[in-house]
Design a protein around this motif. Structure first.
Motif, PDB file in Angstrom:
ATOM      1  N   PHE A 206      44.094  32.777  52.957  1.00  0.00           N
ATOM      2  CA  PHE A 206      43.472  33.014  51.655  1.00  0.00           C
ATOM      3  C   PHE A 206      44.525  32.862  50.564  1.00  0.00           C
ATOM      4  N   ARG A 207      44.370  31.869  49.746  1.00  0.00           N
ATOM      5  CA  ARG A 207      45.372  31.496  48.747  1.00  0.00           C
ATOM      6  C   ARG A 207      45.724  32.652  47.821  1.00  0.00           C
ATOM      7  N   ASN A 208      47.029  32.907  47.690  1.00  0.00           N
ATOM      8  CA  ASN A 208      47.569  33.927  46.790  1.00  0.00           C
ATOM      9  C   ASN A 208      46.973  35.320  47.045  1.00  0.00           C
ATOM     10  N   PHE A 209      46.863  35.705  48.295  1.00  0.00           N
ATOM     11  CA  PHE A 209      46.239  36.984  48.648  1.00  0.00           C
ATOM     12  C   PHE A 209      46.959  38.155  47.995  1.00  0.00           C
ATOM     13  N   TRP A 210      48.295  38.173  48.080  1.00  0.00           N
ATOM     14  CA  TRP A 210      49.077  39.274  47.492  1.00  0.00           C
ATOM     15  C   TRP A 210      48.874  39.340  45.980  1.00  0.00           C
ATOM     16  N   CYS A 211      49.009  38.203  45.323  1.00  0.00           N
ATOM     17  CA  CYS A 211      48.903  38.163  43.858  1.00  0.00           C
ATOM     18  C   CYS A 211      47.519  38.594  43.381  1.00  0.00           C
ATOM     19  N   ARG A 212      46.499  38.184  44.086  1.00  0.00           N
ATOM     20  CA  ARG A 212      45.127  38.444  43.649  1.00  0.00           C
ATOM     21  C   ARG A 212      44.691  39.887  43.874  1.00  0.00           C
ATOM     22  N   PHE A 213      45.198  40.517  44.949  1.00  0.00           N
ATOM     23  CA  PHE A 213      44.628  41.807  45.330  1.00  0.00           C
ATOM     24  C   PHE A 213      45.615  42.975  45.427  1.00  0.00           C
ATOM     25  N   LEU A 214      46.917  42.699  45.518  1.00  0.00           N
ATOM     26  CA  LEU A 214      47.828  43.800  45.830  1.00  0.00           C
ATOM     27  C   LEU A 214      48.993  43.995  44.855  1.00  0.00           C
ATOM     28  N   CYS A 215      49.295  43.018  44.016  1.00  0.00           N
ATOM     29  CA  CYS A 215      50.504  43.114  43.189  1.00  0.00           C
ATOM     30  C   CYS A 215      50.286  43.958  41.931  1.00  0.00           C
ATOM     31  N   PRO A 216      50.873  45.159  41.844  1.00  0.00           N
ATOM     32  CA  PRO A 216      50.707  45.992  40.642  1.00  0.00           C
ATOM     33  C   PRO A 216      51.477  45.454  39.438  1.00  0.00           C
ATOM     34  N   TYR A 217      52.569  44.734  39.686  1.00  0.00           N
ATOM     35  CA  TYR A 217      53.364  44.151  38.598  1.00  0.00           C
ATOM     36  C   TYR A 217      52.523  43.103  37.865  1.00  0.00           C
ATOM     37  N   GLY A 218      51.927  42.200  38.637  1.00  0.00           N
ATOM     38  CA  GLY A 218      51.070  41.182  38.049  1.00  0.00           C
ATOM     39  C   GLY A 218      49.870  41.792  37.349  1.00  0.00           C
ATOM     40  N   ALA A 219      49.344  42.878  37.936  1.00  0.00           N
ATOM     41  CA  ALA A 219      48.200  43.562  37.320  1.00  0.00           C
ATOM     42  C   ALA A 219      48.575  44.106  35.950  1.00  0.00           C
ATOM     43  N   MET A 220      49.791  44.644  35.836  1.00  0.00           N
ATOM     44  CA  MET A 220      50.241  45.204  34.558  1.00  0.00           C
ATOM     45  C   MET A 220      50.429  44.111  33.513  1.00  0.00           C
ATOM     46  N   ILE A 221      51.018  42.988  33.915  1.00  0.00           N
ATOM     47  CA  ILE A 221      51.195  41.876  32.984  1.00  0.00           C
ATOM     48  C   ILE A 221      49.830  41.352  32.535  1.00  0.00           C
ATOM     49  N   GLY A 222      48.894  41.293  33.479  1.00  0.00           N
ATOM     50  CA  GLY A 222      47.564  40.773  33.184  1.00  0.00           C
ATOM     51  C   GLY A 222      46.777  41.594  32.188  1.00  0.00           C
ATOM     52  N   LEU A 223      47.172  42.856  31.993  1.00  0.00           N
ATOM     53  CA  LEU A 223      46.451  43.708  31.044  1.00  0.00           C
ATOM     54  C   LEU A 223      46.535  43.163  29.617  1.00  0.00           C
ATOM     55  N   GLY A 224      47.579  42.374  29.341  1.00  0.00           N
ATOM     56  CA  GLY A 224      47.703  41.763  28.014  1.00  0.00           C
ATOM     57  C   GLY A 224      46.544  40.830  27.702  1.00  0.00           C
ATOM     58  N   SER A 225      45.912  40.303  28.758  1.00  0.00           N
ATOM     59  CA  SER A 225      44.783  39.387  28.575  1.00  0.00           C
ATOM     60  C   SER A 225      43.567  40.081  27.980  1.00  0.00           C
ATOM     61  N   LEU A 226      43.512  41.403  28.092  1.00  0.00           N
ATOM     62  CA  LEU A 226      42.365  42.146  27.576  1.00  0.00           C
ATOM     63  C   LEU A 226      42.241  42.009  26.058  1.00  0.00           C
ATOM     64  N   PHE A 227      43.348  41.668  25.387  1.00  0.00           N
ATOM     65  CA  PHE A 227      43.304  41.472  23.933  1.00  0.00           C
ATOM     66  C   PHE A 227      42.734  40.101  23.564  1.00  0.00           C
ATOM     67  N   ARG A 228      42.570  39.234  24.580  1.00  0.00           N
ATOM     68  CA  ARG A 228      41.912  37.935  24.422  1.00  0.00           C
ATOM     69  C   ARG A 228      42.548  37.063  23.334  1.00  0.00           C
ATOM     70  N   ILE A 229      43.851  37.198  23.140  1.00  0.00           N
ATOM     71  CA  ILE A 229      44.549  36.359  22.167  1.00  0.00           C
ATOM     72  C   ILE A 229      44.605  34.913  22.672  1.00  0.00           C
ATOM     73  N   THR A 230      44.850  34.785  23.971  1.00  0.00           N
ATOM     74  CA  THR A 230      44.964  33.471  24.605  1.00  0.00           C
ATOM     75  C   THR A 230      43.892  33.332  25.680  1.00  0.00           C
ATOM     76  N   LYS A 231      43.226  32.195  25.689  1.00  0.00           N
ATOM     77  CA  LYS A 231      42.211  31.970  26.721  1.00  0.00           C
ATOM     78  C   LYS A 231      41.903  30.480  26.850  1.00  0.00           C
ATOM     79  N   VAL A 232      41.371  30.119  28.008  1.00  0.00           N
ATOM     80  CA  VAL A 232      40.929  28.749  28.236  1.00  0.00           C
ATOM     81  C   VAL A 232      39.454  28.662  27.846  1.00  0.00           C
ATOM     82  N   ARG A 233      39.112  27.665  27.015  1.00  0.00           N
ATOM     83  CA  ARG A 233      37.719  27.471  26.597  1.00  0.00           C
ATOM     84  C   ARG A 233      37.139  26.239  27.293  1.00  0.00           C
ATOM     85  N   ARG A 234      35.885  26.364  27.709  1.00  0.00           N
ATOM     86  CA  ARG A 234      35.176  25.240  28.346  1.00  0.00           C
ATOM     87  C   ARG A 234      34.069  24.761  27.416  1.00  0.00           C
ATOM     88  N   ASN A 235      34.075  23.473  27.139  1.00  0.00           N
ATOM     89  CA  ASN A 235      33.029  22.860  26.320  1.00  0.00           C
ATOM     90  C   ASN A 235      31.825  22.580  27.221  1.00  0.00           C
TER      91      ASN A 235
END
Length: 338
Positions: A206-235
């Protein structure tokens, strides 16, 4: 054996991904070099001076997230910058703060565990002809695990009074926490080794199993995404639903079903943007304005080097621990506890 023309075609089609793989490889080799230098530094004191002295590489402090989290608390609550592991605090604060604009670029460009996870998944695809998908119901169960781990660490440190946090930073245990980490990996076995092997096997299926489900460091960095300053848009008007964006996403986000990708799991690797065959159907945006696909990676890398250089110039990079202190602490590292 693939031809030179094939490689040129891939480079033209996916220049960001080729660059990302190169940066990952260079950074992984650099960290292996740091690890070797730190081991040589340790052996000088462990052998009581028989081995030659090697200057301690401050970059090793990047592997001390708990110490850095405590130091961050002290810095924010008292204004005192940690002088024991200053490089650790600089790196930790930058990577967490970078999540606001650059999302989890650390995970997709620098993180050695993320790099090894991607290599493991690649081997899995070669061995089994594909990586397997985790059922949606199981994904919902597994996803909260990294946030629970993150909550455990943050709540434990938030509950610690500032004076206790300061005392922790000055304890012998924290001073040689990098040495303790080295000894852990040099003598790894038993339960810890089994856990690592299980994660390695799961990551091949299962690709990137640790990163997707277990890494607390990545989870903390990802919290910045909640401000939605940066995002990918699909037309949606030009999208053909070819699903190429979803197929290449290392975090297994169903990009082709979303109008905007603002998930905290998105690591801004730009794989989906480059894989899209229709121009301007997928674009990275910052404050709702379309930016060039190189904006995020180049901005992240440039700011990273600027922060490190400034930290070195201003004296916020090298530890104040003296040679004499190392001489006293390291030989007894196995007996130092918290």
């Amino acid at each position: 054996m693939k031809s030179k023309a094939w490689y040129k075609k891939q480079l033209k089609r996916k220049p960001v991904q080729i660059t990302r793989y190169a940066v990952q490889a260079i950074f992984l080799l650099f960290l292996l070099y740091v690890g070797l230098r730190f081991y040589q530094f340790y052996m000088h004191f462990e052998t009581l001076g028989e081995k030659p002295f090697i200057e301690r590489p401050s970059a090793v402090e990047g592997f001390l997230p708990i110490s850095a989290l405590v130091a961050l608390k002290v810095w924010l609550t008292s204004g005192e910058f940690d002088r024991i592991h200053p490089a650790g605090l600089v790196l930790f604060a930058f990577f967490i703060g970078s999540g606001l604009i650059f999302r989890k670029s650390f995970c997709s460009w620098f993180c050695p565990v993320g790099t090894i996870s991607e290599i493991t998944a690649w081997f899995g695809r070669k061995l089994f002809k594909k990586n397997f998908e985790i059922p949606t119901w199981l994904t919902w169960i597994l996803t909260p695990l990294k946030y629970l781990l993150l909550y455990f660490f943050i709540s434990m440190i938030l509950a610690m009074p500032t004076f206790e946090a300061k005392a922790f930073l000055d304890e012998p245990y924290n001073k040689i926490s990098d040495v303790k980490m080295l000894l852990f990996f040099l003598n790894i076995g038993g339960f810890a080794l089994k856990v690592i092997l299980v994660i390695f096997v799961l990551s091949s299926f299962f690709r990137n199993f640790w990163c997707r489900f277990l890494c607390p460091y990545g989870a903390m960095i990802g919290l910045g995404s909640l401000f939605r300053i940066t995002k990918v848009r699909r037309n949606e008007d030009t999208c053909t639903n070819c699903e190429m964006c979803t197929k290449v996403c290392p975090q297994r986000i169903k990009v082709h079903t979303k109008k905007v990708v603002a998930s905290p799991n998105c690591n801004a690797c730009m794989s989906c943007v480059e894989a899209c065959p229709i121009k301007d159907t997928l674009n990275m945006t910052v404050v709702n304005k379309k930016v060039n696909k190189w904006f995020i990676p180049v901005g992240f890398l440039a700011l990273f080097f600027i922060v490190v250089v400034v930290a070195k110039i201003t004296g916020h990079w090298d530890t104040i621990i003296t040679y004499k202190e190392w001489q006293q602490l390291i030989p007894d590292a196995n007996y130092v506890g918290h």
